[in-house]
Design an enzyme around this catalytic site. Sequence first.
Site, short mmCIF file in Angstrom:
data_model
loop_
_atom_site.label_atom_id
_atom_site.label_comp_id
_atom_site.label_asym_id
_atom_site.label_seq_id
_atom_site.Cartn_x
_atom_site.Cartn_y
_atom_site.Cartn_z
N TYR A 1 0.83 -1.06 -0.05
CA TYR A 1 -0.08 0.09 -0.08
C TYR A 1 0.80 1.16 0.07
CZ TYR A 1 -3.27 3.62 1.71
OH TYR A 1 -3.85 4.87 1.79
N VAL B 1 -2.93 13.00 -1.67
CA VAL B 1 -2.56 14.00 -0.62
C VAL B 1 -1.17 14.97 -1.10
CG1 VAL B 1 -3.70 13.52 1.36
CG2 VAL B 1 -1.50 12.49 0.79
O1 DON Z 1 -2.53 6.34 3.12
C1 DON Z 1 -2.34 7.59 3.12
O2 DON Z 1 -2.56 8.50 4.00
C2 DON Z 1 -1.66 8.18 1.71
N1 DON Z 1 -0.68 7.26 1.30
C3 DON Z 1 -3.00 8.38 0.84
C4 DON Z 1 -4.09 9.50 1.16
C5 DON Z 1 -4.42 10.26 0.20
O3 DON Z 1 -3.65 10.60 -0.97
C6 DON Z 1 -5.66 11.01 0.49
N2 DON Z 1 -5.90 11.90 -0.57
N3 DON Z 1 -6.44 12.66 -0.73
#
Ligand code: DON
Length: 311
Positions: A195, A265
């Site tokens: 992940y 993000v």
């Molecule tokens: O798991 C996380 O928090 C990040 N790798 C991905 C979260 C994310 O990109 C949410 N988006 N807006």
Amino acid sequence: MNEWSSLTAGLPVWLEQARHAAPFGKVASYIPELSKADSSMLGIQIRGADGRSVSAGDCGSPFTLQSISKVFTLIMALMDNGEEIVFSKVGMEPTGDSFNSMLKLELVQPGIPFNPLINAGAIVVSSLIAGSSNEEKITRIQSFLGKLAGRGPLQLDEDTYRSESESGNLNRSMAYFLTDNGVLQSKVEDVLEVYFKHCSLTVDCGELARMALVLALDGVDPDSGERLIPRRYVQIAKTFMVTCGMYNGSGEFAIDVGLPAKSGVSGGIMALLPGRAGIGIIGPSLNRHGNSVAGVHLLEQLSKEFDWSLF
Ligand code: DON
């Protein structure tokens, strides 16, 4: 697309106007490596089915896919396992909560994540990627996403991966919770490696626009005409992008922009005009939902200007 000449003339202007929205947001800091991004950066590429493309702003530098990768790992999990298995472990409904909320895992039985685009759902999806080792699973993801981007395997940003792995305790707690609920069968750290790594793969705006274009063309490669994804799975992915792609900002985005889209993000946004074009955006300053504030602003402007809304 028949708007190319107005797009080419107007895009740099609309982009600079949208850039003014960046100070109203904040760069993500819960993954420390992401906080190093330039909050005023904004870039876009739009790639048409007819082979034309137009770009503006800061679109040359690579950024991590973050949650945008979840659309493609969902597609891979569907291709590896079929709908029945995937949707026995993850639901199809928006949550109205933030992307990293685990509230409903406890509140609503049988404790499967509401959808594959929130973190809990994407962690389950990561456990469904086929491969005899983690290395094989990650290599498969890098190759498949690279093919959609029109290049070799996507590169891993090791620093972002390490930063997220070291600070990812909320995701770790979700994974243990899902294990206890019987939803996650593989070892927590193994699933999280897959992940965190797919979230840390890098693209630039042009590559992201091409990935979006494959979805806009219902799974067909824009250059070779090869079918890369079954149409049904693209339909599922696009529907999730509309209902959950911009998290608890998805309703507002559907009203103001009206296109299937997915944010990350890092500030990336992937959006598409069905049958016509793919769009890749980077703008690291985020609004309260975790979506690029200037990127959303720019899409609103373009959608209004060219009447792009599907609704
Ligand atoms: O798991 C996380 O928090 C990040 N790798 C991905 C979260 C994310 O990109 C949410 N988006 N807006």
